[in-house]
Design a protein around this motif. Structure first.
Motif, mmCIF file in Angstrom:
data_model
loop_
_atom_site.group_PDB
_atom_site.id
_atom_site.type_symbol
_atom_site.label_atom_id
_atom_site.label_comp_id
_atom_site.label_asym_id
_atom_site.label_seq_id
_atom_site.Cartn_x
_atom_site.Cartn_y
_atom_site.Cartn_z
ATOM 1 N N LYS A 30 0.821 -1.077 -0.134
ATOM 2 C CA LYS A 30 -0.224 0.059 -0.315
ATOM 3 C C LYS A 30 0.862 1.260 0.031
ATOM 4 O O LYS A 30 0.550 2.301 -0.435
ATOM 5 C CB LYS A 30 -1.081 0.161 1.077
ATOM 6 C CG LYS A 30 -0.194 0.007 2.737
ATOM 7 C CD LYS A 30 -1.486 0.002 3.764
ATOM 8 C CE LYS A 30 -0.703 -0.222 4.860
ATOM 9 N NZ LYS A 30 -1.712 -0.137 6.048
ATOM 10 N N GLU A 31 2.163 1.111 0.491
ATOM 11 C CA GLU A 31 2.936 2.459 0.371
ATOM 12 C C GLU A 31 3.308 2.596 -0.728
ATOM 13 O O GLU A 31 3.754 3.881 -1.271
ATOM 14 C CB GLU A 31 4.078 2.109 1.439
ATOM 15 C CG GLU A 31 3.836 2.118 3.125
ATOM 16 C CD GLU A 31 3.370 0.527 3.280
ATOM 17 O OE1 GLU A 31 2.792 0.534 4.445
ATOM 18 O OE2 GLU A 31 3.321 -0.261 2.452
ATOM 19 N N ASN A 32 3.468 1.563 -1.580
ATOM 20 C CA ASN A 32 4.137 1.758 -3.020
ATOM 21 C C ASN A 32 3.306 1.886 -4.219
ATOM 22 O O ASN A 32 3.450 1.700 -5.351
ATOM 23 C CB ASN A 32 5.248 0.833 -3.174
ATOM 24 C CG ASN A 32 6.487 0.844 -2.193
ATOM 25 O OD1 ASN A 32 6.856 1.831 -2.038
ATOM 26 N ND2 ASN A 32 7.055 -0.340 -1.800
ATOM 27 N N PHE A 33 1.896 1.687 -3.754
ATOM 28 C CA PHE A 33 0.793 1.474 -4.725
ATOM 29 C C PHE A 33 0.804 2.684 -5.834
ATOM 30 O O PHE A 33 0.732 2.361 -6.966
ATOM 31 C CB PHE A 33 -0.516 1.381 -4.221
ATOM 32 C CG PHE A 33 -1.616 1.173 -5.077
ATOM 33 C CD1 PHE A 33 -1.699 -0.079 -5.652
ATOM 34 C CD2 PHE A 33 -2.428 2.245 -5.517
ATOM 35 C CE1 PHE A 33 -2.792 -0.210 -6.467
ATOM 36 C CE2 PHE A 33 -3.536 1.851 -6.606
ATOM 37 C CZ PHE A 33 -3.588 0.659 -6.830
ATOM 38 N N ILE A 34 0.949 3.910 -5.218
ATOM 39 C CA ILE A 34 0.761 5.041 -6.128
ATOM 40 C C ILE A 34 2.100 4.882 -7.342
ATOM 41 O O ILE A 34 1.787 5.364 -8.548
ATOM 42 C CB ILE A 34 0.645 6.349 -5.668
ATOM 43 C CG1 ILE A 34 -0.632 6.158 -4.796
ATOM 44 C CG2 ILE A 34 0.669 7.187 -6.595
ATOM 45 C CD1 ILE A 34 -1.939 6.129 -5.446
ATOM 46 N N THR A 35 3.078 4.697 -6.840
ATOM 47 C CA THR A 35 4.370 4.947 -7.567
ATOM 48 C C THR A 35 4.389 3.667 -8.540
ATOM 49 O O THR A 35 4.770 3.775 -9.781
ATOM 50 C CB THR A 35 5.555 4.804 -6.428
ATOM 51 O OG1 THR A 35 5.691 5.708 -5.670
ATOM 52 C CG2 THR A 35 6.998 4.679 -7.646
ATOM 53 N N THR A 36 3.981 2.446 -8.030
ATOM 54 C CA THR A 36 3.710 1.199 -8.823
ATOM 55 C C THR A 36 2.685 1.442 -10.104
ATOM 56 O O THR A 36 2.947 1.338 -11.295
ATOM 57 C CB THR A 36 3.270 -0.054 -8.370
ATOM 58 O OG1 THR A 36 4.413 -0.396 -7.248
ATOM 59 C CG2 THR A 36 3.388 -1.197 -9.157
ATOM 60 N N LYS A 37 1.749 2.108 -9.732
ATOM 61 C CA LYS A 37 0.605 2.305 -10.537
ATOM 62 C C LYS A 37 1.275 3.299 -11.921
ATOM 63 O O LYS A 37 1.026 3.148 -13.130
ATOM 64 C CB LYS A 37 -0.717 3.202 -10.012
ATOM 65 C CG LYS A 37 -1.801 3.336 -10.958
ATOM 66 C CD LYS A 37 -2.719 4.047 -10.120
ATOM 67 C CE LYS A 37 -4.010 4.422 -10.978
ATOM 68 N NZ LYS A 37 -5.146 4.986 -10.278
ATOM 69 N N ALA A 38 1.837 4.493 -11.429
ATOM 70 C CA ALA A 38 2.149 5.487 -12.429
ATOM 71 C C ALA A 38 3.482 4.604 -13.307
ATOM 72 O O ALA A 38 3.569 4.751 -14.416
ATOM 73 C CB ALA A 38 3.109 6.550 -11.504
#
Length: 266
Positions: free
Chosen positions: A230-238
């Motif tokens: 959950k901490e890396n979700f936004i980075t992974t998505k982009a």
């Protein structure tokens, strides 16, 4: 007027029963106010969750404050029974006049007991998505990702479908794409796996998946799914969406778009 006479008058003033009672009442009220601010800070609540710490501190603060004020009024000769009776009548009147607040209060107690959300969780309610920064008796306060505070009544939180985006340690990101009918699907899936392996925040367990969704008008629809914390979700998505597009362009994989043909006669 001599110094002795002035001193005697001051002493007589402070020894009068009414003045003594007023001074005692003032000291009691002041002591209640000071203790209501000091004692909550000294409570050993470090092991409790932040939202429970806040509730306990508020209850203790209000209890000490009201006790100090009640003691001060009793020193002034005000009957506490009359105050309690007046408070009861006032409570009934306020209850009829503020039914919405009472509903929010009851909803807040249910939410605090059930604990579906905690301070720091990222939740989505309708068009609003943000981090919970405060859980109070009447409302929740969210901070959106563009740093705007949103206040949501507890009754709304209780009655609505609220999505907790950070309830669990990992999340899945689904990227839906279309490829042309002429493309080799095993090659497309291999490229997808390469991209997932290159991104360090993509988890290897659960494994990335390429799922066939159906035949569309212009191509084949696929769902490319990867997992991240959950901490890396936004980075992974982009990163994932950008790298998939780059990999498809580099390897000549066509992402189709609608074509229209107009026939005007012979």
């Amino acid at each position: 007027m001599t110094l002795n006479s002035i001193a005697k008058q001051i002493a007589d003033f402070f020894t009068e029963p009414g003045t003594v009672s007023a001074l005692k009442a003032a000291l009691a009220a002041l002591g209640g106010i000071m203790l209501s601010r000091l004692v909550p800070r000294l409570l050993p609540v470090g092991r409790l969750h932040p939202q429970h710490q806040m509730v306990v501190k508020k209850v203790v603060r209000y209890a000490i404050f009201l006790t100090g004020i009640g003691w001060a009024l009793s020193l002034l000769g005000v009957s506490l029974q009359l105050l309690l009776g007046a408070a009861g009548i006032l409570t009934v009147a306020i209850g009829f006049a503020a039914q919405t607040s009472a509903s929010n209060l009851i909803s807040g107690l249910f939410l605090m007991a059930e604990q579906p959300f905690r301070i720091g969780d990222v939740v989505k309610l309708g068009e609003v998505t943000g981090t919970i920064v405060s859980i109070e008796l009447l409302s929740f306060r969210l901070r959106t990702f563009d740093n705007v505070e949103v206040r949501i009544p507890n009754e709304t939180m209780l009655k609505s479908n609220v999505t907790n985006l950070t309830k669990y340690a990992i999340r899945r990101y689904d990227l839906v794409v279309e490829v042309a009918y002429k493309e080799d699907l095993p090659k497309v899936k291999a490229l997808f796996q390469e991209v997932a392996d290159e991104i360090p925040t993509c988890l290897t367990e659960p494994k990335p998946q390429a799922i066939f969704l159906g035949f569309e008008a212009s191509g084949v629809k696929l769902q490319l799914s990867v997992w991240a914390t959950k901490e890396n979700f936004i980075t992974t998505k982009a990163q994932f969406a950008e790298r998939i597009k780059s990999a498809f362009d580099k390897n000549g994989i066509e992402i189709p778009f609608p074509h229209s043909t107009y026939y005007t006669g012979s």
